[in-house]
Design an enzyme around this catalytic site. Structure first.
Site, short mmCIF file in Angstrom:
data_model
loop_
_atom_site.label_atom_id
_atom_site.label_comp_id
_atom_site.label_asym_id
_atom_site.label_seq_id
_atom_site.Cartn_x
_atom_site.Cartn_y
_atom_site.Cartn_z
N TYR A 1 -8.88 3.35 -3.00
CA TYR A 1 -7.84 2.30 -2.94
C TYR A 1 -7.97 1.37 -1.73
O TYR A 1 -8.87 1.53 -0.93
CB TYR A 1 -6.44 2.87 -3.11
CG TYR A 1 -5.85 3.82 -2.08
CD1 TYR A 1 -6.44 4.06 -0.86
CD2 TYR A 1 -4.66 4.47 -2.39
CE1 TYR A 1 -5.84 4.92 0.04
CE2 TYR A 1 -4.07 5.34 -1.49
CZ TYR A 1 -4.66 5.56 -0.28
OH TYR A 1 -4.08 6.40 0.62
N GLU A 2 -7.09 0.38 -1.69
CA GLU A 2 -7.16 -0.70 -0.69
C GLU A 2 -8.50 -1.44 -0.75
O GLU A 2 -9.04 -1.86 0.28
CB GLU A 2 -6.94 -0.17 0.74
CG GLU A 2 -5.67 0.60 0.96
CD GLU A 2 -4.42 -0.12 0.48
OE1 GLU A 2 -4.46 -1.35 0.34
OE2 GLU A 2 -3.42 0.56 0.24
#
Lengths: 612, 612
Positions: free
Chosen positions: A443-444
């Site tokens: 993620y990110e």
């Protein structure tokens, strides 16, 4: 059950000896004015943070994993047992305000301090730490680009921890590719907007820790252009605040469901449905992507720290187990009176542990270096210094995110391996670290996206200027230490690798500009390039740390063996981990050619490429 | 929900074109006599196996993960919904008997066939496949060393699948180190023994699939010496059979609890308490370790196949997703009418997929090569041929176990990565593959132990004879193809690496004999050595496969692009995966020196080493 002790000794070493943070902070009037630049004070705060995290947060980690979050029929979400009580104590002690702006109730401490708190929180419980972590991201974006009105209404509540924040980017069909989001905003003409759409994977998206949740939402305003240039950022509170800051009417944003995930069960990953929800514009129309990147960059460093935190706690527990577990006999024996020796004596077990230790300590040095650079970027009186620090942060943020989460995952897996079969059993807690560490690579912005950000945007797009600046620092260090009797060998390896990084960059850069396939060459090289880059940075930090430590040893100042440990871990790093660069150099050079396979034959993909 | 199609085309390629199994099986009278050597028949059986596995087993995989196994207060265990029904169909169709001895109701098919069935079962559901898998291990040991009486009573029931088997080795304090087990046996003087002790981590240790469970248990007979030389193997049935083979009295072995694990939830991992349970000696007194290794070697190959099976199914699902998921735009465009292109077009996504594909196809070639070698070892009329095949199996079993499970895990992780955030969500099934793949690196001897088995026992202990034999085969192949216009480059890389493997082996061998620290040098190098070894073996197989495929292409016989796919995947393997050997050569050379750190300083370990 796993245990955790914050690595305060090492944190202090990095802060005072490696980074010499004292004089640096002294040159920043902001911290001087707030009386927050004093290293004794900072150390005291870090010790207090360690106490809080070890006693209040760490015990929640396995409970959070077992119970997860539960959503009721109305879309309200209950966090695991103990999460809410610990969050209240966290707020009562003022931790959410640590590095926030005093104008909104913050304590104005340096990023160096909050970065350290974050590492500790991530060792103790990533799932729990994400609640304040997300709030902090929302704070940063709002603080940087929000109107005075929004800031005055929302920031004090976020800084106190009374309200929390989220970042709402992803939609079912749009993850990496935010330019194609469908969430819409329409202007009500009264300074508010109606927001409609579905956001998924919203961490801390709904929960019972705070009385209000402030969603920062990417949406396309009616009439805005397609793609990333038509996206704006909106603030959509769960409850619309009254003018006095009290909580008012319920807004039309509802948690439609929670995801069942591999790990971080204690954090609610929500599907959020916005159905004509009332929102306020944050920053400028159609500049939403830029504004969101303020949050994203903070979030990326924060994610890197998850890798570090999980690497550290995994290592600590594997080390304790390796001292305790008796299995097979070593020559010479360690425990001649027992029928087996502690497994820590076996070289392969030491290899696994030292891998974690070497990655953790270099990762901590990198994270704290970036934190101090953030302090300089935000508060140095000299614009040139601010820019220089900002460039370094920009260049190294994708490295910190991807390299630290990859190494954190690797460390968690190796630490689990030290436990043998017991590592696979839930009660020991090691398998949770592996599951929790896995998300950091995803993620990110996946680590593949980080690699493209590094090679494409941060290195090639400015013609290698940021890279050259860093390379210059490395080169200077290497040249002045190439004959050093202790670190000369490391410095030579480092110098060669840095040179190779330069020439590899040139080659890829030329290919990138050579025609329509240039982008594919960048894409093909990026992941291996980032890993090579990461080793050069860690190699630089290890050589410097070894140098400092050796001086202390030579001066007879190594009372507890701390400096010997640094010197020997540096040696391990260059002997066993840094050589990965040899393989990476070869695979980077191999380029895109072997990836440009026949789509139909290899992948059974009839569609294939259409010619332009 | 994940899907699976058995890779029959590739299996057939390996069987007929790479291994030329037809003539080899024709030279083995056992299969001729049983009419089981015919490749058309074998192919038909494999197709039938694929149908069964795809329709009956694969749909159980996610259910098994969600529900897990449940133990009641009496110690009885219920398997997940559907497991029992599928197992009955499996037995009714005769699959447990596939490669078993016709004397006990088996079909006498080659290992080549059962190995293929196993790969498919592991792709479909590792947790389910372990139930028949463990039975097969028990069958092998009993068949090899059991008395006629035991064999006649037990084998027909195991071969039919009516009864299942386990291997009971590990105890709470003894995993790797079986020499220190505490489970005891005492002689009843009537041909039976009383077995008392606690065994943990017993896969398929208790369940509701069969009417009886046959435990093969390591225990120390009263008066036997300490260490591995005092361990015997006992058969302890859950129910004591009557002379007619019907199930009789309940024996004193009870499931005390089930472990909660990271993965393979559908398989019951039991703590078994033996309390004066009645047992029968299998083989000779104090030869239990040797006998158990018959099972262990089969189990190690079986575990390697778990890596392969999970790698294959992970890859298949990631490939399907990569074709389906539209995200970002490629130049040139693939779907100009859409706002994004399928992610399969991005080179980094192709890199992740090709990594899985290259590891899977080489792994399959290795597994089937070993299976055919097992057939030769067991059934060739010429003793020298049997020994040669047996040596190859012995040498490559630890490589197959460790390299295939490490690569399977890596492939599962990369395939999960292709899914981005969706890969972390349970419903997509990708995170289960990662969790299920992780155990393969740990059990049946950790991959660290496999590495010691390879380097210490299989290579150094016979003075490198087995290795030299294999190296000779490689050398011969390399020399006769060094000028080949298509594979000459691969062959040169391979030749250099094979030579390097030889010289690295020499260096470690010399260090090993140089004094008391020799064992540490072997231990320090082993894991990297096995990985280097694995790449040499896969490199050899890829070069050979590329050669065969190129010939078909040149002869205009590549109708569907299958051979082009082989040639291009080989190219990818040598460009992007084989270069790992460069890093490994450096870390192997670095030896134990950087691991021999100061225990007190680095690990805070006061105890440390005592001098001999």
């Amino acid at each position: 059950m796993p245990t955790y002790k914050a690595p305060l000794r090492d944190i202090k070493f990095v802060m005072t000896e490696l980074l010499e943070a004292g004089p640096q902070l002294a040159s920043l009037p902001f911290y001087q004015d707030n009386d927050t630049a004093d290293l004794d004070l900072i150390t005291q705060v870090m010790e207090e943070a360690a106490r809080f995290v070890e006693t209040e947060v760490q015990p929640l980690n396995q409970v959070g994993d077992r119970e997860g979050c539960v959503r009721d029929e109305h879309g309200e979400v209950k966090t695991p047992t103990g999460f809410k009580a610990a969050y209240k104590k966290f707020c009562d002690a003022g931790w959410p305000a640590l590095d926030a702006d005093p104008q909104y109730g913050g304590q104005g401490m340096p990023h160096l301090v909050s970065m350290t708190l974050n590492e500790m929180l991530n060792s103790a419980s990533v799932a729990w730490g994400m609640y304040p972590g997300l709030s902090h991201g929302a704070y940063s974006a709002l603080h940087a680009v929000g109107s005075e009105e929004l800031k005055n209404l929302y920031l004090p509540k976020i800084v106190s921890g009374q309200w929390s924040g989220t970042m709402c980017l992803t939609e079912p069909h749009a993850g990496t590719d935010l330019g194609i989001i469908r969430t819409k905003a329409s202007d009500n003409g009264d300074g508010t907007y109606n927001i409609t759409g579905t956001k998924i994977f919203i961490s801390a998206g709904e929960h019972d820790l705070t009385e209000n949740i402030v969603h920062l939402v990417l949406a396309r305003l009616d009439g805005s252009p397609e793609g990333t240039k038509g996206i704006s950022l909106f603030l959509v509170p769960k409850f619309i605040p009254n003018a006095d800051g009290s909580v008012g009417e319920r807004n039309a944003v509802v948690c439609g469901s929670l995801e069942h995930k591999m790990g971080i069960h204690g954090n609610a990953t929500a599907v959020l449905n916005f159905d004509q929800a009332k929102g306020w514009l944050v920053g400028e129309i159609n500049k939403g992507m830029n504004h969101m990147f303020i949050m994203m960059n903070a979030a990326r460093l924060g994610t890197g720290l998850q890798g570090l935190g999980l690497g550290e706690v995994s290592y600590q527990n594997a080390l304790a187990y390796a001292k305790d577990r008796l299995q097979m006999r070593h020559e010479p024996r360690v425990l001649p009176s027992e029928n087996a020796d502690p497994i820590l004596v076996h070289p392969d077990v030491r290899r696994m542990l030292l891998t974690g230790k070497a990655y953790n300590e270099a990762g901590r040095a990198l994270a704290m270096w970036l934190a101090l650079s953030l302090d300089v970027e935000h508060h140095h009186p000299d614009e040139a210094k601010r820019k220089e620090a900002g460039d370094l942060v920009a260049l190294l943020t994708p490295v910190a995110k991807a390299f630290m989460t990859d190494n954190g995952f690797q460390t968690a897996v190796l630490s689990q391996q030290v436990f043998g079969g017991h590592g696979y059993i839930q009660e020991w807690g090691m398998e949770q670290f592996v599951r929790d560490a896995r998300i950091g690579q995803i993620y990110e912005g996946t680590n593949g996206i980080q690699s493209l950000d590094l090679l494409g945007r941060k290195v090639l797009m400015d013609g290698g200027k940021k890279l050259q600046k860093l390379a210059g620092t490395l080169q200077e260090f290497a040249e002045s230490h190439e004959d050093d009797e202790h670190i000369g060998d490391y410095v030579n390896q480092l110098g060669k690798a840095a040179q190779q990084l330069g020439s590899l960059t040139m080659v890829i850069g030329q290919k990138a500009m050579s025609g329509p396939e240039g982008a594919d060459e960048v894409n093909a090289a990026a992941v291996d390039y980032l890993r090579f880059f990461g080793h050069v940075v860690y190699g630089y930090l290890w050589a410097r740390m070894a140098k400092i430590a050796q001086e202390k040893i030579d001066a007879g100042q190594d009372r507890d063996g701390f400096y010997l440990s640094k010197v020997q871990t540096a040696k391990f790093y260059f002997a066993k981990l840094f050589p990965e660069t040899k393989a990476l150099a070869a695979t980077i050079k191999a380029g895109n050619e072997s990836l440009a396979v026949d789509d139909k034959a290899v992948f059974g993909w009839e569609q294939g490429l259409v010619t332009a």
